[in-house]
Write a protein that holds these residues in place. Structure first.
Motif, PDB file in Angstrom:
ATOM      1  N   UNK A 166      65.520   3.263 -10.983  1.00  0.00           N
ATOM      2  CA  UNK A 166      65.345   2.317  -9.882  1.00  0.00           C
ATOM      3  C   UNK A 166      66.081   1.017 -10.180  1.00  0.00           C
ATOM      4  N   UNK A 167      66.034   0.587 -11.435  1.00  0.00           N
ATOM      5  CA  UNK A 167      66.764  -0.625 -11.825  1.00  0.00           C
ATOM      6  C   UNK A 167      68.251  -0.464 -11.565  1.00  0.00           C
ATOM      7  N   UNK A 168      68.798   0.702 -11.915  1.00  0.00           N
ATOM      8  CA  UNK A 168      70.220   0.961 -11.674  1.00  0.00           C
ATOM      9  C   UNK A 168      70.562   0.898 -10.205  1.00  0.00           C
ATOM     10  N   UNK A 169      69.678   1.419  -9.349  1.00  0.00           N
ATOM     11  CA  UNK A 169      69.924   1.394  -7.909  1.00  0.00           C
ATOM     12  C   UNK A 169      69.939  -0.031  -7.368  1.00  0.00           C
ATOM     13  N   UNK A 170      68.949  -0.826  -7.756  1.00  0.00           N
ATOM     14  CA  UNK A 170      68.900  -2.207  -7.261  1.00  0.00           C
ATOM     15  C   UNK A 170      70.082  -3.025  -7.786  1.00  0.00           C
ATOM     16  N   UNK A 171      70.477  -2.808  -9.003  1.00  0.00           N
ATOM     17  CA  UNK A 171      71.636  -3.523  -9.542  1.00  0.00           C
ATOM     18  C   UNK A 171      72.908  -3.113  -8.806  1.00  0.00           C
ATOM     19  N   UNK A 172      73.012  -1.852  -8.401  1.00  0.00           N
ATOM     20  CA  UNK A 172      74.157  -1.417  -7.591  1.00  0.00           C
ATOM     21  C   UNK A 172      74.199  -2.179  -6.268  1.00  0.00           C
ATOM     22  N   UNK A 173      73.052  -2.354  -5.648  1.00  0.00           N
ATOM     23  CA  UNK A 173      72.987  -3.068  -4.374  1.00  0.00           C
ATOM     24  C   UNK A 173      73.360  -4.540  -4.554  1.00  0.00           C
ATOM     25  N   UNK A 174      72.874  -5.138  -5.643  1.00  0.00           N
ATOM     26  CA  UNK A 174      73.210  -6.541  -5.911  1.00  0.00           C
ATOM     27  C   UNK A 174      74.709  -6.704  -6.098  1.00  0.00           C
ATOM     28  N   UNK A 175      75.300  -5.806  -6.857  1.00  0.00           N
ATOM     29  CA  UNK A 175      76.743  -5.893  -7.144  1.00  0.00           C
ATOM     30  C   UNK A 175      77.579  -5.699  -5.889  1.00  0.00           C
ATOM     31  N   UNK A 176      77.077  -4.946  -4.919  1.00  0.00           N
ATOM     32  CA  UNK A 176      77.817  -4.703  -3.673  1.00  0.00           C
ATOM     33  C   UNK A 176      77.470  -5.730  -2.594  1.00  0.00           C
ATOM     34  N   UNK A 177      76.587  -6.688  -2.925  1.00  0.00           N
ATOM     35  CA  UNK A 177      76.211  -7.701  -1.945  1.00  0.00           C
ATOM     36  C   UNK A 177      75.283  -7.188  -0.868  1.00  0.00           C
ATOM     37  N   UNK A 218      70.617  -8.944 -20.925  1.00  0.00           N
ATOM     38  CA  UNK A 218      70.491  -9.596 -19.619  1.00  0.00           C
ATOM     39  C   UNK A 218      71.827 -10.185 -19.195  1.00  0.00           C
ATOM     40  N   UNK A 219      72.488 -10.846 -20.124  1.00  0.00           N
ATOM     41  CA  UNK A 219      73.785 -11.453 -19.832  1.00  0.00           C
ATOM     42  C   UNK A 219      74.816 -10.395 -19.442  1.00  0.00           C
ATOM     43  N   UNK A 220      74.735  -9.219 -20.072  1.00  0.00           N
ATOM     44  CA  UNK A 220      75.705  -8.151 -19.809  1.00  0.00           C
ATOM     45  C   UNK A 220      75.600  -7.612 -18.388  1.00  0.00           C
ATOM     46  N   UNK A 221      74.426  -7.708 -17.768  1.00  0.00           N
ATOM     47  CA  UNK A 221      74.287  -7.249 -16.379  1.00  0.00           C
ATOM     48  C   UNK A 221      74.291  -8.424 -15.401  1.00  0.00           C
ATOM     49  N   UNK A 222      74.619  -9.606 -15.912  1.00  0.00           N
ATOM     50  CA  UNK A 222      74.792 -10.776 -15.065  1.00  0.00           C
ATOM     51  C   UNK A 222      73.503 -11.413 -14.573  1.00  0.00           C
ATOM     52  N   UNK A 237      67.869  -1.824 -19.705  1.00  0.00           N
ATOM     53  CA  UNK A 237      68.416  -0.533 -20.126  1.00  0.00           C
ATOM     54  C   UNK A 237      68.550   0.397 -18.922  1.00  0.00           C
ATOM     55  N   UNK A 238      69.028  -0.176 -17.812  1.00  0.00           N
ATOM     56  CA  UNK A 238      69.105   0.584 -16.576  1.00  0.00           C
ATOM     57  C   UNK A 238      70.029   1.791 -16.727  1.00  0.00           C
ATOM     58  N   UNK A 239      69.788   2.804 -15.908  1.00  0.00           N
ATOM     59  CA  UNK A 239      70.639   3.994 -15.882  1.00  0.00           C
ATOM     60  C   UNK A 239      71.821   3.719 -14.956  1.00  0.00           C
ATOM     61  N   UNK A 240      73.026   3.970 -15.447  1.00  0.00           N
ATOM     62  CA  UNK A 240      74.226   3.774 -14.624  1.00  0.00           C
ATOM     63  C   UNK A 240      74.431   5.001 -13.731  1.00  0.00           C
ATOM     64  N   UNK A 241      74.478   4.789 -12.419  1.00  0.00           N
ATOM     65  CA  UNK A 241      74.683   5.868 -11.449  1.00  0.00           C
ATOM     66  C   UNK A 241      75.258   5.253 -10.179  1.00  0.00           C
ATOM     67  N   UNK A 242      75.441   6.065  -9.140  1.00  0.00           N
ATOM     68  CA  UNK A 242      76.047   5.594  -7.893  1.00  0.00           C
ATOM     69  C   UNK A 242      75.049   5.466  -6.746  1.00  0.00           C
TER      70      UNK A 242
END
Length: 338
Positions: free
Chosen positions: A224-235, A194-198, A293-298
């Protein structure tokens, strides 16, 4: 000779007394060939306990129980609980179990409830707790803070596993058990991920609850987790339709229309950036682990597939997303889904 007859008479009386004792106290209590359960409430008295035993017990057994209860002080201290009455157990054993509070635990499964009042209702059907009292507690900030939560995050405390608990456990004891299980679940490995993904554990649960509502397909959840985390990281706002359903408290909605996106709610992820204040349901373990354990993608966008398989089309660009959305909207219209 008279003395001999006298001794024989005494012996016969003793044998008769032993026979009566055995018949009433030592023969099988239950008339069933399977284990039966009796639930004793806080407000039960000797008469009501006897009435609860009556459908299970043989006639001599219930007579023996009432006799033991009257002379054994049971009525003065009736212990609530769930008691197992097994085939072959005698009246004396049943009486001792009830008097000493030797109850049988229940297997309590925490459901993935959408709201805390629904959770309270589900738990009250398995436990002696009052659903209204529990629901009020879970909506009280002071109560929730005793367990490190507030009314928005209290759902995070419940890990949807199956636990062995006593039927008459108190609300406080239940919550303490849930807190203990929560700490056990969030071990070093999960906390570090959890800490590793902020994200904090509560934030992981919040995101997982949204993903759970997006799909029942556990294999797709890490995508889906990877997609939402991408959106969070981009604001970018999450723009998650399930949060609109939660904000509207209408979980039966099949489609989200444009005018629904303007509801003034901290759970409206179309208007508010980042995660909502707390989960929109009790997150599943599969959902939580999907986030960790989200999948890293764009990918930044997703839309339900037009084949109604429960999975999604993902897109990097907004223009591709619009094409995916158009296909899904057409499929909804063709099926007459409003």
């Amino acid at each position: 000779m008279k003395k001999k007859h006298y001794l024989i008479a005494i012996a016969v009386c003793l044998l008769a007394a032993v026979g009566v004792f055995y018949y009433y106290l030592m023969s099988g209590f239950s008339t069933s060939e399977t284990t039966q359960y009796v639930y004793i409430d806080d407000n039960d008295d000797l008469d009501s306990v006897s009435n609860k035993l009556l459908p299970i017990a043989s006639e001599p057994a219930i007579t023996a129980f009432k006799t033991l209860a009257r002379h054994g002080g049971y009525a003065e201290k009736i212990r609530s609980g769930r008691y197992a009455i097994k085939p072959g157990e005698n009246a004396l054993t049943v009486f001792r179990n009830l008097k000493n509070g030797h109850q049988e635990p229940v297997m309590l499964t925490i459901p993935e409830s959408r709201t805390m009042d629904r959770l309270a209702g589900s738990l009250s059907r398995k436990l002696m707790v009052d659903s209204t009292v529990l629901a009020i507690c879970l909506q009280d900030n002071d109560f929730c803070q005793r367990y490190g939560c507030d009314t928005s995050t209290i759902a995070c405390l419940f890990v949807p596993n199956t636990y062995e608990v006593y039927w008459n456990t108190s609300i406080d004891n239940l919550m303490e058990r849930m807190q203990k299980e929560h700490k056990h679940f969030w071990n070093d490995e999960r906390t570090k991920k959890a800490s590793a993904i902020g994200l904090s554990p509560n934030e992981v649960c919040t995101l997982a609850s949204i993903i759970d509502e997006e799909t029942a397909n556990n294999a797709e959840k890490p995508m889906i987790a990877g997609m939402y985390l991408n959106r969070i990281q981009k604001g970018m706002p999450l723009q998650a339709d399930p949060t609109i359903k939660f904000a509207l408290k209408n979980f039966a909605l099949k489609r989200i229309y444009h005018d629904m996106l303007f509801i003034d709610s901290p759970y409206n992820t179309y208007r508010k950036e980042g995660l909502p204040p707390g989960p929109i349901k009790i997150a599943s373990i599969a959902g939580i682990d999907a986030v960790l354990n989200r999948v890293a993608h764009n990918y930044l966008y997703m839309c339900a597939k037009e084949d109604f398989s429960g999975t999604h089309n993902f897109a990097v660009s907004y223009s591709d997303h619009l094409r995916n959305a158009a296909r899904y909207s057409k499929a909804l219209n063709e099926r007459g889904i409003k």
